[in-house]
Design a protein around this motif. Structure first.
Motif, PDB file in Angstrom:
ATOM      1  N   CYS A 367       0.825  -1.213   0.000  1.00 38.46           N
ATOM      2  CA  CYS A 367       0.000   0.000   0.000  1.00 38.46           C
ATOM      3  C   CYS A 367       0.858   1.263   0.000  1.00 38.46           C
ATOM      4  CB  CYS A 367      -0.952  -0.005   1.198  1.00 38.46           C
ATOM      5  SG  CYS A 367      -0.147  -0.251   2.804  1.00 38.46           S
ATOM      6  N   ARG A 368       1.979   1.222   0.688  1.00 38.95           N
ATOM      7  CA  ARG A 368       2.828   2.410   0.784  1.00 38.95           C
ATOM      8  C   ARG A 368       3.341   2.831  -0.594  1.00 38.95           C
ATOM      9  NH1 ARG A 368       6.972   1.157   4.778  1.00 38.95           N
ATOM     10  NH2 ARG A 368       7.784  -0.194   3.151  1.00 38.95           N
ATOM     11  N   ASP A 369       3.645   1.868  -1.458  1.00 33.27           N
ATOM     12  CA  ASP A 369       4.186   2.185  -2.777  1.00 33.27           C
ATOM     13  C   ASP A 369       3.156   2.841  -3.688  1.00 33.27           C
ATOM     14  OD1 ASP A 369       6.528   1.096  -1.946  1.00 33.27           O
ATOM     15  OD2 ASP A 369       6.459  -0.676  -3.230  1.00 33.27           O
ATOM     16  N   PHE A 370       1.870   2.591  -3.431  1.00 33.04           N
ATOM     17  CA  PHE A 370       0.823   3.088  -4.324  1.00 33.04           C
ATOM     18  C   PHE A 370       0.085   4.295  -3.763  1.00 33.04           C
ATOM     19  CE2 PHE A 370       1.617  -1.092  -5.954  1.00 33.04           C
ATOM     20  CZ  PHE A 370       1.268  -1.063  -7.286  1.00 33.04           C
ATOM     21  N   CYS A 371       0.365   4.687  -2.530  1.00 32.06           N
ATOM     22  CA  CYS A 371      -0.405   5.751  -1.868  1.00 32.06           C
ATOM     23  C   CYS A 371      -0.177   7.104  -2.534  1.00 32.06           C
ATOM     24  CB  CYS A 371      -0.025   5.831  -0.395  1.00 32.06           C
ATOM     25  SG  CYS A 371      -0.847   7.182   0.480  1.00 32.06           S
ATOM     26  N   SER A 372      -1.270   7.766  -2.934  1.00 27.39           N
ATOM     27  CA  SER A 372      -1.189   9.075  -3.595  1.00 27.39           C
ATOM     28  C   SER A 372      -0.779  10.187  -2.636  1.00 27.39           C
ATOM     29  CB  SER A 372      -2.545   9.426  -4.215  1.00 27.39           C
ATOM     30  OG  SER A 372      -2.909   8.464  -5.170  1.00 27.39           O
ATOM     31  N   GLY A 373      -0.964   9.951  -1.341  1.00 26.08           N
ATOM     32  CA  GLY A 373      -0.604  10.953  -0.347  1.00 26.08           C
ATOM     33  C   GLY A 373       0.728  10.688   0.323  1.00 26.08           C
ATOM     34  N   ASN A 374       1.465   9.683  -0.202  1.00 30.16           N
ATOM     35  CA  ASN A 374       2.793   9.343   0.328  1.00 30.16           C
ATOM     36  C   ASN A 374       2.746   9.020   1.829  1.00 30.16           C
ATOM     37  OD1 ASN A 374       5.456   8.822  -0.355  1.00 30.16           O
ATOM     38  ND2 ASN A 374       6.165  10.853   0.253  1.00 30.16           N
ATOM     39  N   ILE A 375       1.732   8.282   2.229  1.00 30.50           N
ATOM     40  CA  ILE A 375       1.544   7.910   3.634  1.00 30.50           C
ATOM     41  C   ILE A 375       2.225   6.565   3.899  1.00 30.50           C
ATOM     42  CG2 ILE A 375      -0.170   7.386   5.426  1.00 30.50           C
ATOM     43  CD1 ILE A 375      -2.193   9.004   3.719  1.00 30.50           C
ATOM     44  N   ASP A 376       2.954   6.474   4.970  1.00 34.61           N
ATOM     45  CA  ASP A 376       3.566   5.205   5.368  1.00 34.61           C
ATOM     46  C   ASP A 376       2.526   4.415   6.165  1.00 34.61           C
ATOM     47  OD1 ASP A 376       5.105   3.084   6.140  1.00 34.61           O
ATOM     48  OD2 ASP A 376       6.759   4.275   6.933  1.00 34.61           O
ATOM     49  N   LEU A 377       1.573   3.838   5.441  1.00 30.53           N
ATOM     50  CA  LEU A 377       0.469   3.129   6.090  1.00 30.53           C
ATOM     51  C   LEU A 377       0.925   1.961   6.956  1.00 30.53           C
ATOM     52  CD1 LEU A 377      -2.561   2.994   3.633  1.00 30.53           C
ATOM     53  CD2 LEU A 377      -2.562   3.689   6.024  1.00 30.53           C
ATOM     54  N   PRO A 378       1.887   1.128   6.498  1.00 25.71           N
ATOM     55  CA  PRO A 378       2.329   0.030   7.365  1.00 25.71           C
ATOM     56  C   PRO A 378       2.834   0.522   8.722  1.00 25.71           C
ATOM     57  CG  PRO A 378       3.110  -0.312   5.143  1.00 25.71           C
ATOM     58  CD  PRO A 378       2.534   1.065   5.178  1.00 25.71           C
ATOM     59  N   ALA A 379       3.552   1.650   8.719  1.00 28.93           N
ATOM     60  CA  ALA A 379       4.060   2.190   9.985  1.00 28.93           C
ATOM     61  C   ALA A 379       2.904   2.675  10.864  1.00 28.93           C
ATOM     62  CB  ALA A 379       5.030   3.338   9.717  1.00 28.93           C
ATOM     63  N   LEU A 380       1.894   3.298  10.251  1.00 25.92           N
ATOM     64  CA  LEU A 380       0.749   3.779  11.038  1.00 25.92           C
ATOM     65  C   LEU A 380      -0.037   2.614  11.629  1.00 25.92           C
ATOM     66  CD1 LEU A 380      -0.681   6.792   8.978  1.00 25.92           C
ATOM     67  CD2 LEU A 380       1.036   6.782  10.802  1.00 25.92           C
ATOM     68  N   ILE A 381      -0.227   1.564  10.842  1.00 20.40           N
ATOM     69  CA  ILE A 381      -0.937   0.388  11.365  1.00 20.40           C
ATOM     70  C   ILE A 381      -0.117  -0.260  12.474  1.00 20.40           C
ATOM     71  CG2 ILE A 381      -1.754  -1.933  10.787  1.00 20.40           C
ATOM     72  CD1 ILE A 381      -2.575  -0.816   8.054  1.00 20.40           C
ATOM     73  N   GLY A 382       1.201  -0.270  12.309  1.00 20.40           N
ATOM     74  CA  GLY A 382       2.063  -0.792  13.371  1.00 20.40           C
ATOM     75  C   GLY A 382       1.927   0.005  14.657  1.00 20.40           C
ATOM     76  N   GLU A 383       1.833   1.325  14.531  1.00 21.30           N
ATOM     77  CA  GLU A 383       1.665   2.168  15.719  1.00 21.30           C
ATOM     78  C   GLU A 383       0.285   1.962  16.343  1.00 21.30           C
ATOM     79  OE1 GLU A 383       2.200   5.107  18.718  1.00 21.30           O
ATOM     80  OE2 GLU A 383       3.528   3.782  17.576  1.00 21.30           O
ATOM     81  N   LEU A 384      -0.741   1.808  15.508  1.00 18.30           N
ATOM     82  CA  LEU A 384      -2.079   1.514  16.033  1.00 18.30           C
ATOM     83  C   LEU A 384      -2.065   0.193  16.787  1.00 18.30           C
ATOM     84  CD1 LEU A 384      -5.117   2.098  16.255  1.00 18.30           C
ATOM     85  CD2 LEU A 384      -5.403   0.972  14.038  1.00 18.30           C
ATOM     86  N   ARG A 385      -1.368  -0.774  16.244  1.00 11.39           N
ATOM     87  CA  ARG A 385      -1.254  -2.085  16.887  1.00 11.39           C
ATOM     88  C   ARG A 385      -0.543  -1.939  18.235  1.00 11.39           C
ATOM     89  NH1 ARG A 385       0.490  -6.549  12.722  1.00 11.39           N
ATOM     90  NH2 ARG A 385      -1.551  -5.908  11.973  1.00 11.39           N
ATOM     91  N   ARG A 386       0.512  -1.146  18.261  1.00 15.60           N
ATOM     92  CA  ARG A 386       1.253  -0.936  19.509  1.00 15.60           C
ATOM     93  C   ARG A 386       0.362  -0.297  20.561  1.00 15.60           C
ATOM     94  NH1 ARG A 386       3.410   2.628  22.592  1.00 15.60           N
ATOM     95  NH2 ARG A 386       2.676   4.369  21.313  1.00 15.60           N
ATOM     96  N   ARG A 387      -0.395   0.712  20.169  1.00 13.39           N
ATOM     97  CA  ARG A 387      -1.261   1.405  21.123  1.00 13.39           C
ATOM     98  C   ARG A 387      -2.405   0.506  21.594  1.00 13.39           C
ATOM     99  NH1 ARG A 387      -1.851   7.677  18.887  1.00 13.39           N
ATOM    100  NH2 ARG A 387       0.391   8.023  18.522  1.00 13.39           N
ATOM    101  N   THR A 388      -2.879  -0.340  20.688  1.00 12.89           N
ATOM    102  CA  THR A 388      -3.945  -1.273  21.072  1.00 12.89           C
ATOM    103  C   THR A 388      -3.445  -2.244  22.125  1.00 12.89           C
ATOM    104  OG1 THR A 388      -4.957  -1.122  18.868  1.00 12.89           O
ATOM    105  CG2 THR A 388      -5.547  -3.021  20.217  1.00 12.89           C
ATOM    106  N   VAL A 389      -2.250  -2.788  21.910  1.00  9.31           N
ATOM    107  CA  VAL A 389      -1.668  -3.732  22.875  1.00  9.31           C
ATOM    108  C   VAL A 389      -1.349  -3.022  24.184  1.00  9.31           C
ATOM    109  CG1 VAL A 389       0.344  -5.183  23.343  1.00  9.31           C
ATOM    110  CG2 VAL A 389      -0.774  -5.288  21.119  1.00  9.31           C
ATOM    111  N   GLU A 390      -0.866  -1.793  24.088  1.00 13.48           N
ATOM    112  CA  GLU A 390      -0.552  -1.012  25.288  1.00 13.48           C
ATOM    113  C   GLU A 390      -1.808  -0.778  26.125  1.00 13.48           C
ATOM    114  OE1 GLU A 390       2.380   2.653  25.812  1.00 13.48           O
ATOM    115  OE2 GLU A 390       0.478   3.293  24.935  1.00 13.48           O
ATOM    116  N   LYS A 391      -2.920  -0.548  25.457  1.00 15.32           N
ATOM    117  CA  LYS A 391      -4.178  -0.279  26.152  1.00 15.32           C
ATOM    118  C   LYS A 391      -4.808  -1.546  26.713  1.00 15.32           C
ATOM    119  CE  LYS A 391      -8.838   1.570  25.303  1.00 15.32           C
ATOM    120  NZ  LYS A 391      -9.757   2.135  24.272  1.00 15.32           N
ATOM    121  N   GLU A 392      -4.829  -2.600  25.902  1.00 11.08           N
ATOM    122  CA  GLU A 392      -5.538  -3.823  26.287  1.00 11.08           C
ATOM    123  C   GLU A 392      -4.637  -4.871  26.926  1.00 11.08           C
ATOM    124  OE1 GLU A 392      -7.420  -5.200  22.751  1.00 11.08           O
ATOM    125  OE2 GLU A 392      -8.708  -3.416  22.546  1.00 11.08           O
ATOM    126  N   GLY A 393      -3.327  -4.714  26.719  1.00 11.06           N
ATOM    127  CA  GLY A 393      -2.384  -5.711  27.230  1.00 11.06           C
ATOM    128  C   GLY A 393      -2.247  -6.863  26.253  1.00 11.06           C
TER     129      GLY A 393
END
Length: 717
Positions: A367-393
């Protein structure tokens, strides 16, 4: 939604052949058409410019909102700032009731889907009719859109014909032209009788108070021009500072969304214009109401990480190329779907659902290679995953593995030795074909290689040494090479020795930490990073080589990020990262010398691109050049497919992983090549296991193994 609910939803989606067929066909054609439509355009430069404009807008969101409201009001519009979805819904309902309006037509608007507008208006006794063909089909079928641009892409012609038949009370044939005529006939009546039209917008220009809307159907123009009352719902993230900022967005949006040079209609609305109501009365100026919707956007803009997501132009390219979305469709999302949908869901609609659906990301990084807004989506999903685990354990199993076992080298290696002994009843020809009870999912769609009786670390003393040392390099083996495929490590040593390089293998190295980071346990990943940096500290080596692109990505790109706030280790992380290189890239400069030492047999070889090698390390050409220089008859596969491994992903979602794998296997078989070369041990396990499960006589080998075999063949010839 629980994890079991999500997994069941993916099973149901995979069982629906319409979803996989429709989305799969579209994606394959989309990639080709998109490449053609960008010819003559510098996509990288365009998306950097879009990212710059959108980032500036996100950082100045409040200022631009005030300026837009001022300019739009000056030109005759009424601008309403809605802080929440409820405020936006209530404003529209009050407006309709105060004007005595009962019937509303609406063109396609993701913002209206986000605020659940249709259901609310229905509760208020108001009829709101979707007029975009796909949205109308979805409304009639009581479903929700499965795609941000093509909402009904998951439905077949036969299903649509059935929906239309039920709506008009007569049989409708599943013939596209006829169904389009039917929709035009039925919806035209609505346009001519509606007193209010609701639309969305793609861009809002602060400088002029202009709203830009791009569409491919005439319904957008009819909705915005016929009814005497027009309401535009537009999110604050659609704001741009200047009128000239429209150009780069219009360059990328249609090309990335539908592979068109430009959409059929580009509508720019600046202020109120004349209108004629359904009763035939002329209005010098229609009522134009613009709702600037917040609903989590300013909160996202204040987040130093997730502000990047506001660079999205809603082209849905990330959906179009996502291997998981192609299989399960709207299950991967909520109102907004796919990778970007996961992030938008976290801020706009349902943080809880976002925390669950982020698990569906395979982390192929396409997805990152095709994004028109040059968004590092994998990194954002990784951060969302980190915050989810931090919140829920973390779960008990994850916590035990990544916090207790992997950092403890002696315990980890001891458990692997025990597993090596326990696996014997299930091993045949060095393959594990079936596992019992709760382990059975591990062998769904593939066989597994047996854990090596003697790991690579115990074979280091037998590695070949060069007679004349050209240089010394350290080898980061990684878990799979160390304990499953030690022959890959031996092949690396053999090739490097032939080129005059001595291999140094620190015994205290541990797991690279990528698996821990992948599940959101960044503290565990950082702990493993420190262990590995300590293991490689002080070695007199020129480079650190690895035969696993995932490990290379972790060492080279993730360690500096993981430890950037650590005063002691951040500098060391940077120094280590500068030395890390994948095997093929390291030996590429010596390909002519190597080709004189290697003798490859005749026959075709095809090459599989590891996601991490191609999309993060940008090194997919190196192994191809090495194999070609050594005499290989290289045949490329059609398509650019992930193998579906994703580490623990193949355990969490075995059905999805297998479905992705099967697409890759078809691409392999389509080449007619008896050998698949690759540079990732994880991909070797997945593809090799899948081919073995299907009894396909195709060998899967690491590039290092192929070159090492060529060396032996030359020596023995």
């Amino acid at each position: 939604m629980s994890k079991s609910d999500l997994r069941q939803a993916t099973r149901d989606a995979l069982a629906n052949e319409n979803i996989g067929c429709a989305l799969g066909r579209f994606s394959d054609n989309y990639v080709i058409s998109r490449e053609q439509v960008y010819q003559g355009r510098d996509f990288e430069a365009l998306r950097r410019e879009v990212a710059r404009i959108k980032r500036e807008a996100a950082e100045n969101m409040e200022e631009l909102a005030q300026r837009f409201a001022r300019e739009a009001t000056r030109r005759g519009a009424t601008v309403y700032r809605a802080a929440t979805a409820l405020e936006a819904r209530e404003y529209i309902a009050r407006l309709a009731k105060s004007r005595g309006i009962k019937t509303i037509v609406k063109s396609k608007s993701m913002a209206s889907e986000e605020i659940r507008l249709n259901d609310y208006l229905k509760e208020q006794g108001l009829e709101c009719i979707e007029t975009d063909l796909g949205e109308w089909i979805i409304q009639l079928s009581c479903q929700r859109p499965s795609h941000m641009v093509m909402p009904a892409i998951h439905l077949s012609r036969q299903e649509v014909a059935g929906i239309f038949s039920k709506e008009i009370g007569e049989n409708v044939e599943p013939e596209i032209e006829g169904m389009v005529k039917l929709a035009r006939r039925e919806l035209r009546k609505r346009f001519l009788s509606a007193w209010m039209g609701i639309s969305g917008g793609n861009i809002a220009v602060a400088e002029t108070g202009t709203v830009v809307m791009v569409t491919n159907e005439g319904n957008g123009r009819l909705t915005t021009s016929l009814p005497p009352v027009h309401v535009i719902i537009i999110g604050l993230e659609k704001l741009v500072p200047r009128f000239v900022d429209i150009t780069p967005i219009l360059e990328v949006l249609p090309r990335s969304a539908t592979a068109q040079h430009i959409t059929s209609y580009v509508t720019m609305i600046t202020g109120a214009v004349p209108a004629v109501d359904p009763g035939g009365r002329y209005h010098e100026k229609k009522e134009l109401h613009i709702i600037l919707l917040d609903n989590g956007r300013t909160r996202m803009a204040r987040d130093p990480v997730f502000i990047e997501a506001l660079q999205c132009v809603r082209c849905a390219a990330c959906l179009n190329v996502c291997p998981v979305y192609q299989l399960v469709g709207g299950v991967f999302g909520d109102v907004y779907t796919g990778g970007i949908g996961t992030i938008l869901t976290a801020y706009f609609t349902s943080p809880e659902r976002a925390g669950m659906i982020q698990n569906l990301c395979l982390r192929c990084e396409r997805c990152r290679d095709f994004c028109s807004g040059n968004i590092d989506l994998p990194a954002l999903i990784g951060e969302l995953r980190r915050r989810t685990v931090e919140k829920e354990g973390p779960g008990f199993v994850q916590k035990t593995i990544f916090e207790k076992i992997l950092p403890n080298r002696e315990l980890f290696h001891g458990l692997l030795k025990t597993a090596s002994r326990l696996q014997k009843p299930f091993v045949r020809e060095n393959k594990v074909r079936h596992l019992p009870l709760f382990l059975s999912d591990l062998t769904k769609g593939r066989t597994l290689p047996a854990i090596a009786a003697v790991p690579f670390r115990n074979r280091v003393v037998r590695l070949p040494r060069p007679e004349k040392v050209r240089g010394r390099v350290a080898f980061f083996s990684g878990c799979l090479v160390d304990f499953v495929y030690p022959e890959i490590g031996e092949s690396v040593a053999m090739v490097l020795s032939a080129l005059g390089f001595e291999l140094v293998c620190p015994e205290t190295q541990a797991c690279c930490g990528y698996p821990a980071e992948q599940v959101g346990l960044t503290d565990s990943a950082a702990k493993l990073a420190r262990q590995n940096m300590a293991a490689f500290a002080g070695l007199d080596v020129d480079q650190i080589i690895t035969a696993c692109p995932t490990c290379a990505e972790a060492l080279k790109y993730h360690y500096p990020t993981l430890l950037e706030d650590d005063v002691i280790w951040s500098e060391r992380a940077g120094e280590l990262a500068a030395k890390v290189q994948d095997f093929s890239s390291f030996i590429l400069p010596y390909r002519e010398e190597l080709s004189s030492l290697v003798h490859l047999p005749g026959g075709k070889i095809t090459y599989h691109d590891s996601c991490h090698l191609k999309r993060r390390l940008r090194a997919s050409e190196a192994p191809r050049q090495l194999l070609t220089a050594a005499g290989a008859d290289l045949v490329e596969m059609t398509g650019d497919y992930c193998c579906g491994f994703g580490g623990s992903y193949s355990i969490k979602f075995p059905e999805v992983s297998t479905a992705v794998l099967n697409k890759k296997i078809q691409a392999v078989l389509g080449t007619g090549a008896p050998v698949v070369a690759l540079d990732c041990p994880g991909c070797r396990m997945q593809i090799g296991g899948g081919l073995d499960r299907q009894n396909r006589p195709v060998k899967v080998l690491h590039t290092a193994e192929i070159l090492a075999e060529g060396l032996l063949r030359r020596e023995n010839s």
